[in-house]
Design an enzyme around this catalytic site. Structure first.
Site, PDB file in Angstrom:
ATOM      1  N   SER A 222      83.573  63.841  73.386  1.00  0.00           N
ATOM      2  CA  SER A 222      82.582  64.432  72.515  1.00  0.00           C
ATOM      3  C   SER A 222      81.191  64.485  73.125  1.00  0.00           C
ATOM      4  O   SER A 222      80.299  65.170  72.612  1.00  0.00           O
ATOM      5  CB  SER A 222      82.543  63.667  71.194  1.00  0.00           C
ATOM      6  OG  SER A 222      82.177  62.318  71.375  1.00  0.00           O
TER       7      SER A 222
ATOM      8  N   LYS B  88      72.859  61.404  73.428  1.00  0.00           N
ATOM      9  CA  LYS B  88      73.805  62.045  72.529  1.00  0.00           C
ATOM     10  C   LYS B  88      73.331  61.888  71.086  1.00  0.00           C
ATOM     11  O   LYS B  88      72.877  60.803  70.688  1.00  0.00           O
ATOM     12  CB  LYS B  88      75.181  61.388  72.730  1.00  0.00           C
ATOM     13  CG  LYS B  88      76.329  61.997  71.935  1.00  0.00           C
ATOM     14  CD  LYS B  88      77.623  61.256  72.299  1.00  0.00           C
ATOM     15  CE  LYS B  88      78.835  61.812  71.569  1.00  0.00           C
ATOM     16  NZ  LYS B  88      80.079  61.086  71.957  1.00  0.00           N
TER      17      LYS B  88
ATOM     18  N   SER C  45      85.438  59.872  75.198  1.00  0.00           N
ATOM     19  CA  SER C  45      84.354  60.849  75.058  1.00  0.00           C
ATOM     20  C   SER C  45      83.307  60.774  76.150  1.00  0.00           C
ATOM     21  O   SER C  45      82.548  61.721  76.345  1.00  0.00           O
ATOM     22  CB  SER C  45      83.674  60.665  73.697  1.00  0.00           C
ATOM     23  OG  SER C  45      84.565  60.949  72.643  1.00  0.00           O
TER      24      SER C  45
END
Length: 609
Positions: A160, A86, A184
């Site tokens: 996210s 990420k 997330s």
């Protein structure tokens, strides 16, 4: 056909290398496939051919030091395994942007978690998309595009950690790193039919991770199987002096065979996509595994969740972007900016009041774990469309955090797992939540759930199969001593609480070797047996073996009255463990109950019909 399409799990990649496959050929073939087929909106930066060649060259130099592949794999358990990261986690050679081009920065070292993966032989193939500054559970707040669920183009991917979930679900990489402050790493796992492992806060270093809420951030693992997620956690966990919030503590290795699992008394689901019925089926699956479902009120946990976005913790997000926000507020996604600008509404006094409220909630929450051993919740109450998010970005996002926002604030760990499919073919997921430090035990439980539901891996279509190597790394657990119990300490009998209060867990139900006799001791309360090893005329006696934390063994020993004590017992398979034995002199005149084969059977014979 690209050979990498068949390599989905860690076991697949490890098998290929064990059989002599070339990391260079497999990884360049994968890179070509990702450029050709992987959705652009799932990525922010791909590792280019020069960067990939540099990683492979370093790996080949390390391989040359070992006599064979088996030795190399023993030293590097993730040898040549590709992974994604990420883009709020630093990777040397790739910029960190947090999905905000104006914030882009060059980095000079791997984040601690990435460095540990590279040391284990893994190869990073790129940085994935996310809700900007990891602010959101939707995956739609990024200038790099909006990933969709791998099962429905009109539905959000969840965030996210959106890109990380999508590329794992597709089988583009066997695992990816995400982060999880408020869900997330769990919500996108649920929306893409994969595993989302959220460790206990502090178990994995956050050094080199751009904070969302630094005090409760977690690096999370997204994978196709629990075994893969657990192996990755085993590699990246541990104390780190570079992270002021590092707080690694090893907990139990496993949970009891029969658990009390708390579920919402009134589960919140929304929309007409069949999540209510899907959760009912998940509860039935839980009962089929032999666990007891305990409906509980979630209002106290929802009150804790309100603190995260309704309280001053949003100021932690403001601390990260304050300079950019003051200089160029238009550089931020409009919804992200609305969320973060709320920090200006809170005072230092508000912050301390919220801290007091949280500390009280943390104190009160310990009582919950006296009632239940685990919690099971819907990972998300619904699965919104992109249109629904556009219509009400904050409201829809808040709903998704119903069962996620409170977990890190309370210091707990969680594991999001596939649980079947709802209407319209949408995946449905549940999340199991355990006390802090129970990560290793929660993963073991997750494997049992996974084997029960037998769902395909992500969106790849491949059926689930337990292919993990039994010798693969596993998250650390606290040292225990196996102790065999034969009488009143058996599960469900009067003294079993002396074990469970000390965190002991049932390892196995078994029998002694056929060299023992069992006696009912007179004048004992509660009734207790005495076990004696004999030279002749012995029999196998039913027992249980419990794993007792080493730190609790002393206090447990102090509770054992004479003529009982702990000695060495031989089990039916020849193993020896510590267990309850009795001094021979105390058995004079005691009733011999060996014929019943165990204490439970003897007690049952005395019960009225």
């Amino acid at each position: 056909m690209d050979p990498t399409t068949a390599l989905l799990t860690l076991a697949d990649w490890q098998r290929a290398y064990r059989e002599g496959a070339s990391p260079r050929s497999l990884l360049f073939a994968l890179a070509a496939r990702l450029r050709r087929d992987s959705p652009a909106e799932a990525w922010i930066t791909r590792t280019d051919d020069d960067g990939l060649a540099a990683q492979i060259g370093a790996l080949e130099a390390r391989l040359a030091k070992y006599p064979d592949r088996a030795a190399a794999l023993a030293a590097m358990p993730l040898l040549g395994v590709p992974f994604a990261v990420k883009d709020n986690i630093d990777v040397l050679g790739l910029p960190t942007t947090a999905a905000c081009p104006a914030f882009e920065r060059e980095v000079w070292a791997h984040a601690s978690a990435v460095a540990q993966l590279v040391d284990a032989g893994a190869v990073c193939v790129g940085k994935t998309n996310l809700d900007q500054f990891a602010t959101g559970l939707v995956g739609a707040r990024s200038p790099h595009g909006r990933p969709s669920s791998t099962f429905a183009a009109d539905r959000i991917s969840g965030g996210s950690s959106s890109g990380s979930a999508v590329v794992v679900s597709r089988g583009d990489v066997p695992f990816a790193l995400g982060t999880d402050t408020a869900g997330s790493g769990r919500v996108p796992a649920g929306f893409n039919n994969i595993v989302g492992l959220k460790p206990t806060p502090g178990r994995v270093s956050s050094a080199g991770v751009l904070p969302a809420c630094r005090s409760i951030d977690c690096v999370s693992v997204l994978a196709l199987t629990v075994a893969d997620a657990a192996q990755v956690l085993a590699v990246i966990e541990g104390a780190d002096t570079a992270d002021a919030y590092s707080a690694f503590v090893a907990g139990p290795a496993r949970l009891s065979a029969a658990l009390r699992v708390g579920v919402p008394r009134e589960p919140l689901t929304a929309g007409d996509i069949g999540y209510a019925a899907a959760f009912d089926r998940a509860v039935a699956q839980l009962e089929a595994l032999g666990h007891r479902v305990v409906p509980i009120a979630f209002a106290p946990l929802h009150a804790v969740a309100e603190l995260l976005y309704g309280g001053p913790w949003v100021a932690e997000r403001h601390a990260v972007v304050q300079t950019l926000l003051d200089r160029d507020p238009t550089a931020l996604d409009p919804t992200v900016r609305r969320v973060i600008e709320r920090a200006r509404e809170f005072s230092a006094t508000d912050t301390f009041r919220a801290q007091y409220a949280l500390r009280e909630a943390q104190r009160d929450s310990t009582a919950l774990w006296q009632q239940v051993d685990l919690l099971m919740v819907p990972t998300a109450p619904t699965h919104p469309t992109h249109a629904a998010i556009d219509f009400d970005p904050l409201g829809a996002n808040a709903l998704l955090g119903t069962y996620t926002n409170f977990v890190n604030l309370l210091g707990w760990c969680a594991l999001a797992l596939p649980a079947g499919f709802a209407d319209h073919g949408l995946p449905f997921g549940v999340t199991f939540i355990a006390p802090g430090a129970a990560d290793a035990a929660l993963a073991r439980f997750g494997q049992q759930w996974e084997a029960q539901v037998q769902l395909p891996l992500g969106a790849t279509g491949r059926p689930f199969a337990a292919t993990a190597d039994a010798a693969a790394p596993w998250p650390a657990s606290a040292a225990t001593l196996p102790i065999a119990v034969v009488g009143a300490h058996l599960a469900g009998l009067p003294l079993n609480g002396q074990l469970t209060e000390r965190g002991a867990t049932l390892r196995e139900v078994t029998s002694t070797a056929p060299y023992y006799r069992l006696f009912a001791l007179p004048n004992t309360t509660p009734p207790k047996p005495g076990l004696l090893r004999v030279a002749d005329g012995g029999a196998s006696i039913a027992i249980e073996v419990w794993d007792v934390p080493i730190t609790a063994v002393g206090s447990f020993l102090a509770l054992i009255p004479p003529p009982l004590g702990l000695g060495s017992l031989e089990l039916t398979d020849g193993r020896h463990v510590h267990g309850f034995v009795c001094e021979a002199h105390a058995l004079a005149g005691a009733r011999d109950v060996t014929e019943f084969g165990g204490w439970r059977a003897f007690l049952a014979s005395r019960s009225p019909t």
